[in-house]
Design a protein around this motif. Structure first.
Motif, PDB file in Angstrom:
ATOM      1  N   GLN A 383       0.840  -1.206   0.000  1.00 41.29           N
ATOM      2  CA  GLN A 383       0.000   0.000   0.000  1.00 41.29           C
ATOM      3  C   GLN A 383       0.872   1.253   0.000  1.00 41.29           C
ATOM      4  OE1 GLN A 383      -3.615   0.564   2.112  1.00 41.29           O
ATOM      5  NE2 GLN A 383      -3.889  -1.592   2.597  1.00 41.29           N
ATOM      6  N   LEU A 384       1.930   1.249   0.813  1.00 44.13           N
ATOM      7  CA  LEU A 384       2.843   2.390   0.827  1.00 44.13           C
ATOM      8  C   LEU A 384       3.540   2.546  -0.522  1.00 44.13           C
ATOM      9  CD1 LEU A 384       4.504   1.923   4.334  1.00 44.13           C
ATOM     10  CD2 LEU A 384       3.100   3.863   3.639  1.00 44.13           C
ATOM     11  N   ALA A 385       4.042   1.430  -1.057  1.00 37.39           N
ATOM     12  CA  ALA A 385       4.761   1.483  -2.330  1.00 37.39           C
ATOM     13  C   ALA A 385       3.840   1.930  -3.465  1.00 37.39           C
ATOM     14  CB  ALA A 385       5.367   0.122  -2.640  1.00 37.39           C
ATOM     15  N   LEU A 386       2.625   1.385  -3.497  1.00 29.98           N
ATOM     16  CA  LEU A 386       1.686   1.724  -4.560  1.00 29.98           C
ATOM     17  C   LEU A 386       1.283   3.195  -4.497  1.00 29.98           C
ATOM     18  CD1 LEU A 386      -0.010   0.541  -6.894  1.00 29.98           C
ATOM     19  CD2 LEU A 386      -1.823   0.105  -5.228  1.00 29.98           C
ATOM     20  N   TYR A 387       1.100   3.707  -3.298  1.00 34.65           N
ATOM     21  CA  TYR A 387       0.731   5.111  -3.100  1.00 34.65           C
ATOM     22  C   TYR A 387       1.739   6.036  -3.778  1.00 34.65           C
ATOM     23  CZ  TYR A 387      -0.314   9.418  -0.453  1.00 34.65           C
ATOM     24  OH  TYR A 387      -0.625  10.708  -0.083  1.00 34.65           O
ATOM     25  N   HIS A 388       3.015   5.740  -3.618  1.00 34.96           N
ATOM     26  CA  HIS A 388       4.046   6.602  -4.197  1.00 34.96           C
ATOM     27  C   HIS A 388       4.353   6.241  -5.650  1.00 34.96           C
ATOM     28  CE1 HIS A 388       4.819   8.733  -0.489  1.00 34.96           C
ATOM     29  NE2 HIS A 388       4.815   7.575   0.151  1.00 34.96           N
ATOM     30  N   THR A 389       4.201   4.968  -6.006  1.00 38.98           N
ATOM     31  CA  THR A 389       4.434   4.575  -7.397  1.00 38.98           C
ATOM     32  C   THR A 389       3.444   5.253  -8.331  1.00 38.98           C
ATOM     33  OG1 THR A 389       5.387   2.427  -6.795  1.00 38.98           O
ATOM     34  CG2 THR A 389       4.482   2.629  -9.002  1.00 38.98           C
ATOM     35  N   GLU A 390       2.165   5.284  -7.950  1.00 38.48           N
ATOM     36  CA  GLU A 390       1.197   5.900  -8.847  1.00 38.48           C
ATOM     37  C   GLU A 390       1.421   7.402  -8.967  1.00 38.48           C
ATOM     38  OE1 GLU A 390      -2.848   5.314  -7.704  1.00 38.48           O
ATOM     39  OE2 GLU A 390      -2.540   5.892  -5.619  1.00 38.48           O
ATOM     40  N   ARG A 391       1.947   8.020  -7.928  1.00 35.33           N
ATOM     41  CA  ARG A 391       2.282   9.445  -8.015  1.00 35.33           C
ATOM     42  C   ARG A 391       3.503   9.674  -8.900  1.00 35.33           C
ATOM     43  NH1 ARG A 391      -0.986   8.653  -4.208  1.00 35.33           N
ATOM     44  NH2 ARG A 391      -2.231  10.328  -3.258  1.00 35.33           N
ATOM     45  N   PHE A 392       4.476   8.780  -8.799  1.00 34.39           N
ATOM     46  CA  PHE A 392       5.657   8.880  -9.650  1.00 34.39           C
ATOM     47  C   PHE A 392       5.271   8.687 -11.118  1.00 34.39           C
ATOM     48  CE2 PHE A 392       9.310   6.943 -11.806  1.00 34.39           C
ATOM     49  CZ  PHE A 392      10.309   7.864 -11.526  1.00 34.39           C
ATOM     50  N   LEU A 393       4.432   7.698 -11.399  1.00 32.10           N
ATOM     51  CA  LEU A 393       3.985   7.462 -12.769  1.00 32.10           C
ATOM     52  C   LEU A 393       3.244   8.681 -13.328  1.00 32.10           C
ATOM     53  CD1 LEU A 393       2.639   3.783 -12.623  1.00 32.10           C
ATOM     54  CD2 LEU A 393       4.791   4.596 -13.603  1.00 32.10           C
ATOM     55  N   ALA A 394       2.340   9.217 -12.546  1.00 33.58           N
ATOM     56  CA  ALA A 394       1.563  10.382 -12.992  1.00 33.58           C
ATOM     57  C   ALA A 394       2.474  11.576 -13.237  1.00 33.58           C
ATOM     58  CB  ALA A 394       0.492  10.712 -11.965  1.00 33.58           C
ATOM     59  N   TRP A 395       3.451  11.777 -12.350  1.00 30.10           N
ATOM     60  CA  TRP A 395       4.391  12.888 -12.539  1.00 30.10           C
ATOM     61  C   TRP A 395       5.189  12.694 -13.836  1.00 30.10           C
ATOM     62  CZ3 TRP A 395       9.751  12.437 -12.750  1.00 30.10           C
ATOM     63  CH2 TRP A 395      10.443  13.647 -12.783  1.00 30.10           C
ATOM     64  N   ALA A 396       5.641  11.477 -14.096  1.00 30.48           N
ATOM     65  CA  ALA A 396       6.464  11.209 -15.265  1.00 30.48           C
ATOM     66  C   ALA A 396       5.687  11.273 -16.572  1.00 30.48           C
ATOM     67  CB  ALA A 396       7.136   9.845 -15.135  1.00 30.48           C
ATOM     68  N   LEU A 397       4.406  10.902 -16.536  1.00 27.60           N
ATOM     69  CA  LEU A 397       3.652  10.722 -17.777  1.00 27.60           C
ATOM     70  C   LEU A 397       2.566  11.762 -18.014  1.00 27.60           C
ATOM     71  CD1 LEU A 397       3.339   6.838 -17.620  1.00 27.60           C
ATOM     72  CD2 LEU A 397       4.801   8.175 -19.137  1.00 27.60           C
ATOM     73  N   PHE A 398       2.142  12.470 -16.968  1.00 29.67           N
ATOM     74  CA  PHE A 398       1.064  13.433 -17.131  1.00 29.67           C
ATOM     75  C   PHE A 398       1.456  14.869 -16.751  1.00 29.67           C
ATOM     76  CE2 PHE A 398      -1.524   9.547 -16.582  1.00 29.67           C
ATOM     77  CZ  PHE A 398      -2.377   9.674 -17.680  1.00 29.67           C
ATOM     78  N   LYS A 399       2.665  15.065 -16.232  1.00 26.94           N
ATOM     79  CA  LYS A 399       3.007  16.386 -15.698  1.00 26.94           C
ATOM     80  C   LYS A 399       2.851  17.475 -16.736  1.00 26.94           C
ATOM     81  CE  LYS A 399       8.004  15.805 -16.321  1.00 26.94           C
ATOM     82  NZ  LYS A 399       9.308  15.780 -15.613  1.00 26.94           N
ATOM     83  N   GLN A 400       2.376  18.607 -16.287  1.00 23.62           N
ATOM     84  CA  GLN A 400       2.062  19.720 -17.170  1.00 23.62           C
ATOM     85  C   GLN A 400       3.222  20.715 -17.233  1.00 23.62           C
ATOM     86  OE1 GLN A 400      -1.432  20.948 -14.963  1.00 23.62           O
ATOM     87  NE2 GLN A 400      -2.802  19.822 -16.332  1.00 23.62           N
TER      88      GLN A 400
END
Length: 400
Positions: A383-400
């Motif tokens: 749960q801890l890892a997934l919480y930060h992984t999805e934020r890292f993915l979003a930052w890498a792939l969706f950042k504006q």
């Protein structure tokens, strides 16, 4: 005098107390073999359940055991088990604080503000959710395709599975590489993770590769590179954006993910996620963990085709830590402090080398976690890892 049923009940409660302590003890004990490694992986991840089990055995000790000596022994077992389990739960908040701090240090204080609001809205709101622990993390609806052949090197069919959001569209690509000491595994591994990520707006490609010892390095790297090229070429057919791609790997798969992404001629890759992957093969061979449940040197010999003394150059070529001579994709590294297969010190050193060479990197360490901690998808560590992984993915792939 005690009747036979009461005596039997006393011994059963004592046995329950001992069993609860035995299971809980693998939260802190290093596993000497692969059988006990399973307990060491799972025990911390289900520590809330073990806490309840130890609490139950403690209560039963008070009410069901009349022999003073047996009662005292059962209570000691239960109390020790309770303290071990409580250590994990008490450390969740400070661990989350450290992980959040590491994310901001690596990606910037305001990295979350770079992620579109509609993407942030779909993420987990808490790093650990007891409801999700008990009932499971909601996966959502996705589309799933299996047995897609992407290559047949030497006549060996290599397949992939594709997970897509339920609605037709064009999504960033997440390539997932399974672990298994380079010797076993298949693309269906970690299917819950793949479904979860796809439901959050990504096309997930879970790829295959040929296994050691029949096929040795660099065969596995070649297969991963072939898969990446196939995905880029056929991205439109799977509603994927080839210019927005991240590679994620676990253990041996993380090693291959980093190697593939770090090659000078690698296709455009936005980021890499490394879950407890080997990064320095000579270092792992020279100083294996103790105890060494997987027999690290034997695994490396099977993968490389020989020992470090026989193939020193190949071991160097196969080590991601030796590819820091050019700009690399941002890298997220997640390790468990209790990992007895790939020790966290290697991940920490990789992070330091990336950081010192001017590359973007984040290192997250979970104090109680063993290797493959995310095998329990709704467990404490994942749960801890997934919480930060999805934020890292979003930052890498969706950042504006």
């Amino acid at each position: 005098m005690f009747t036979k049923p009461k005596i039997l009940l006393s011994w059963l409660v004592l046995l329950l107390s001992f069993a609860s302590l035995f299971l809980s003890s693998w939260i802190i004990l290093p596993p000497p073999n692969m059988s006990l490694l399973t307990l060491a992986v799972g025990a911390p991840e289900v520590s809330p359940w073990l806490l309840l089990l130890n609490s139950l055995s403690l209560l039963l000790s008070f009410f069901c055991i009349r022999r003073r000596q047996l009662q005292r022994l059962a209570c000691i077992f239960s109390l020790i088990g309770l303290l071990i389990c409580a250590w994990v739960l008490v450390n969740i908040p400070p661990t989350q604080i450290q992980m959040a701090k590491a994310m901001k240090q690596g990606l910037g204080e305001n990295y979350l503000e770079q992620i579109p609001a509609q993407v942030r809205a779909k993420m987990q709101t808490h790093p650990f959710n007891l409801v999700n622990f008990v009932g499971g993390i909601p996966l959502g609806k996705t589309r799933h395709q299996k047995d897609i052949i992407f290559a047949t090197p030497a006549g060996v069919p290599l397949k992939m599975e594709v997970y897509q959001p339920s609605e037709v569209g064009k999504y960033p690509a997440v390539v997932v590489i399974y672990g298994g000491a380079w010797q076993y595994g298949n693309p269906h591994a970690n299917s819950e993770f793949n479904q979860y990520i796809a439901n959050h707006g990504y096309t997930v490609f879970a790829i295959d590769y040929r296994h050691a010892p029949k096929y040795q390095f660099p065969t596995q790297l070649d297969d991963v590179r072939t898969a990446l090229n196939f995905i880029r070429k056929h991205a439109a057919a799977y509603e994927a954006d080839p210019e927005r791609m991240v590679v994620i790997g676990r253990s041996a798969g993380a090693h291959l993910a980093m190697l593939a992404a770090y090659q000078p001629d690698a296709p455009p890759i936005r980021a890499v996620v490394n879950y407890y992957g080997p990064v320095n093969l000579p270092g792992g061979y020279k100083t294996p963990p103790f105890p060494d449940p997987i027999n690290t040197r034997a695994v490396l010999k099977a993968f490389m085709g020989g020992s470090l003394e026989e193939l020193p150059n190949q071991y160097q070529i196969a080590s991601p830590i030796n590819y820091l001579t050019h700009p690399l994709p941002p890298t997220l590294l997640i390790y468990g402090s209790r990992d007895n297969l790939v020790e966290a010190r290697f991940g920490k050193k990789m992070y330091e080398r990336l950081h010192d060479s001017g590359n973007t990197a984040v290192f997250l360490q979970i104090p109680w976690a063993e290797h493959a901690f995310d095998a329990v998808f709704n467990g404490v560590s994942n749960q801890l890892a997934l919480y930060h992984t999805e934020r890292f993915l979003a930052w890498a792939l969706f950042k504006q």
